[in-house]
Write a protein that holds these residues in place. Structure first.
Motif, short mmCIF file in Angstrom:
data_model
loop_
_atom_site.label_atom_id
_atom_site.label_comp_id
_atom_site.label_asym_id
_atom_site.label_seq_id
_atom_site.Cartn_x
_atom_site.Cartn_y
_atom_site.Cartn_z
N GLU A 26 -16.46 5.08 3.65
CA GLU A 26 -16.12 6.26 4.46
C GLU A 26 -15.32 5.88 5.70
OE1 GLU A 26 -19.52 8.59 5.34
OE2 GLU A 26 -19.99 8.87 3.21
N ASP A 27 -15.52 4.62 6.17
CA ASP A 27 -14.82 4.15 7.37
C ASP A 27 -13.32 4.36 7.28
OD1 ASP A 27 -17.06 3.36 8.57
OD2 ASP A 27 -16.79 1.21 8.27
N ILE A 28 -12.77 4.26 6.07
CA ILE A 28 -11.31 4.42 5.95
C ILE A 28 -10.94 5.67 5.16
CG2 ILE A 28 -10.73 1.99 6.25
CD1 ILE A 28 -10.38 1.82 3.21
N GLY A 29 -11.89 6.57 5.04
CA GLY A 29 -11.58 7.83 4.38
C GLY A 29 -11.65 7.76 2.87
N GLY A 30 -12.18 6.67 2.31
CA GLY A 30 -12.38 6.58 0.87
C GLY A 30 -11.08 6.43 0.08
N SER A 31 -10.83 5.25 -0.41
CA SER A 31 -9.66 4.91 -1.24
C SER A 31 -8.31 5.29 -0.60
CB SER A 31 -9.77 5.51 -2.64
OG SER A 31 -9.40 6.86 -2.64
N THR A 32 -8.31 5.39 0.69
CA THR A 32 -7.06 5.68 1.40
C THR A 32 -6.06 4.56 1.19
OG1 THR A 32 -8.27 6.81 3.10
CG2 THR A 32 -6.10 6.06 3.71
N LYS A 33 -4.82 4.93 1.06
CA LYS A 33 -3.77 3.90 1.02
C LYS A 33 -3.21 3.71 2.42
CE LYS A 33 -2.73 4.06 -3.76
NZ LYS A 33 -2.08 3.12 -4.63
N PHE A 34 -2.61 2.56 2.64
CA PHE A 34 -2.15 2.20 3.97
C PHE A 34 -0.63 2.33 4.09
CE2 PHE A 34 -6.25 0.35 3.38
CZ PHE A 34 -6.87 0.55 4.60
N ASP A 35 -0.20 2.68 5.31
CA ASP A 35 1.23 2.78 5.60
C ASP A 35 1.83 1.41 5.87
OD1 ASP A 35 1.48 5.86 6.01
OD2 ASP A 35 -0.28 5.27 7.18
N LEU A 36 0.96 0.50 6.32
CA LEU A 36 1.45 -0.82 6.72
C LEU A 36 0.37 -1.86 6.40
CD1 LEU A 36 3.61 -2.40 8.57
CD2 LEU A 36 1.93 -2.15 10.36
N ALA A 37 0.78 -2.97 5.85
CA ALA A 37 -0.13 -4.12 5.71
C ALA A 37 0.56 -5.33 6.32
CB ALA A 37 -0.46 -4.37 4.24
N TYR A 38 -0.23 -6.23 6.88
CA TYR A 38 0.34 -7.43 7.49
C TYR A 38 -0.38 -8.65 6.96
CZ TYR A 38 1.63 -10.89 11.06
OH TYR A 38 2.10 -12.01 11.68
N VAL A 89 -0.95 -0.41 -0.53
CA VAL A 89 0.16 0.09 0.29
C VAL A 89 0.79 1.31 -0.40
CG1 VAL A 89 2.41 -0.45 1.31
CG2 VAL A 89 0.62 -2.20 1.27
N LYS A 90 0.95 2.37 0.36
CA LYS A 90 1.54 3.63 -0.15
C LYS A 90 2.97 3.42 -0.65
CE LYS A 90 -0.39 6.89 3.12
NZ LYS A 90 -0.17 7.59 4.39
N PRO A 91 3.43 4.20 -1.60
CA PRO A 91 4.87 4.18 -1.92
C PRO A 91 5.66 4.46 -0.64
CG PRO A 91 3.66 5.46 -3.55
CD PRO A 91 2.67 5.13 -2.46
N GLY A 92 6.65 3.63 -0.37
CA GLY A 92 7.42 3.78 0.87
C GLY A 92 6.81 3.04 2.04
N GLY A 93 5.54 2.62 1.90
CA GLY A 93 4.87 1.86 2.96
C GLY A 93 5.38 0.43 3.04
N LEU A 152 4.88 -3.80 3.73
CA LEU A 152 4.08 -5.03 3.81
C LEU A 152 4.90 -6.05 4.60
CD1 LEU A 152 1.97 -7.18 3.11
CD2 LEU A 152 3.00 -7.36 0.83
N ILE A 153 4.40 -6.36 5.79
CA ILE A 153 5.10 -7.32 6.64
C ILE A 153 4.40 -8.67 6.50
CG2 ILE A 153 5.83 -7.88 9.00
CD1 ILE A 153 5.79 -4.96 9.68
N CYS A 154 5.18 -9.71 6.21
CA CYS A 154 4.60 -11.04 6.05
C CYS A 154 5.25 -12.00 7.04
CB CYS A 154 4.83 -11.58 4.64
SG CYS A 154 4.10 -10.55 3.35
N LEU A 155 4.43 -12.69 7.80
CA LEU A 155 4.93 -13.81 8.58
C LEU A 155 4.72 -15.03 7.69
CD1 LEU A 155 6.15 -15.03 11.11
CD2 LEU A 155 3.87 -15.09 12.13
N GLU A 156 5.81 -15.47 7.08
CA GLU A 156 5.73 -16.47 6.01
C GLU A 156 5.54 -17.87 6.61
OE1 GLU A 156 8.93 -15.89 3.24
OE2 GLU A 156 8.54 -13.74 3.04
N PHE A 157 4.41 -18.46 6.30
CA PHE A 157 3.99 -19.77 6.83
C PHE A 157 3.04 -20.40 5.83
CE2 PHE A 157 0.46 -22.11 8.65
CZ PHE A 157 1.07 -23.04 9.48
#
Ligand code: SAH
Length: 280
Positions: free
Chosen positions: A154-166, A190-194, A196-201
């Motif tokens: 419930e903390d995230i609204g149940g199976s919610t997709k995210f606009d941004l992931a890092y 991640v939502k369609p159009g959302g 995913l930012i990666c700091l590649e290391f």
């Protein structure tokens, strides 16, 4: 070269030793035990990612924390550790979530967030204008990224997709056998159009050497844009020359920005790359 042929750890490095004799399924327990024995300094950088601060502040059209109706976008940092980047995203207006397999990490992150949201450290911002901006929330979830259980709380609204992931130092912490699962899980959350930012290391480390951290040169591109399994042993072109769009068909993401950040953590300075990958 197959995974089995990879050179074995030389015996140096606490992280290598913790994981070298564990089955891949047991790695989460290994991470939790490192948190419980107070050894997070092995990877903890002590502050938010300077490269993420810069891109959030400089690319505010692309990475806007608000929806058109004024509601907040949701951001997530899987394997967030003490939650530096989660808090930074919240301070820039996102409703930000950190996911951790370790209960101890979740508790430490909650304590860190409580103090920082009230009185943020200077490293969360580059420009004064953003210091005054509106703030979102920082929430920490305990869960295994590879199980979907945590996504239904419930903390995230149940199976919610995210606009941004890092992702910073989460993919490189995982055994190469789990890379495809990492990409599939990112594509799932991640939502369609959302984004995913990666700091590649680390991009300087020979990908055939054992980790963590595992060398990732060419790995994000293979996983996200090409839909590969990410076990590429660095057999790709030079950084920045990997953008042949004809190879983009199969991946779940399209890389829309790829740059060497002006600032990064000391450990990857001059070699880290920042990629912004858009969910198709
Ligand atoms: N990104 C953080 C921590 C990097 S270390 C930072 O920059 O400080 C990798 C983190 O991933 C550890 O804190 C570990 O506990 C967590 N982790 C490892 N496997 C995980 C999994 N399957 N699900 C969620 N978190 C995991």
């Amino acid at each position: 070269m197959s995974l089995q042929d990879a050179p074995q750890p030389s015996g140096t490095g606490r992280l290598l030793n913790i994981f070298k004799d564990r089955s891949v399924e047991d790695h989460g327990v290994g991470w939790s035990s490192l948190w419980d024995s107070g050894e997070s300094d092995l990877w903890d950088r002590g502050k938010a990612s300077p490269a993420l601060v810069d891109i959030i502040e400089q690319e505010s059209d692309l990475i806007n924390p608000l929806n058109q109706n004024g509601s907040r976008k949701k951001a997530i940092v899987p394997g967030c550790g003490r939650g530096y980047d989660v808090v930074m995203l919240a301070l820039h207006g996102f409703d930000a979530y950190g996911l951790e397999i370790s209960e101890t990490a979740v508790k430490e992150a909650e304590a860190y967030a409580l103090a920082q949201i009230k009185s943020p450290s200077a490293y969360h911002f580059r420009s004064g204008e953003h210091r005054q901006g509106s703030r979102g929330s920082a929430t920490f979830l305990k869960g295994d990224f590879f199980s979907s259980d945590w996504a239904f709380t419930e903390d995230i609204g149940g199976s919610t997709k995210f606009d941004l992931a890092y992702d910073y130092t989460f993919l490189c912490a995982l055994h190469p056998e789990r890379r495809k699962d990492w990409a599939n899980s990112m594509a799932r959350i991640v939502k369609p159009g959302g984004l995913l930012i990666c700091l590649e290391f680390p991009l300087y480390k020979d990908p055939s050497l054992p980790g963590p951290p595992w060398g990732l040169k060419g790995v994000h591109w293979d996983l996200l844009s090409q839909g590969g399994d990410g076990v590429v042993w660095g057999n790709v072109g030079e950084d920045g020359k990997e953008e042949a769009t004809e190879h983009c068909e199969k991946g779940a993401f399209r890389r829309i920005l790829y740059a060497k950040p002006a600032l990064s953590h000391e450990a990857g300075k001059g070699t880290d790359m920042l990629s912004v990958n858009q969910r198709k």
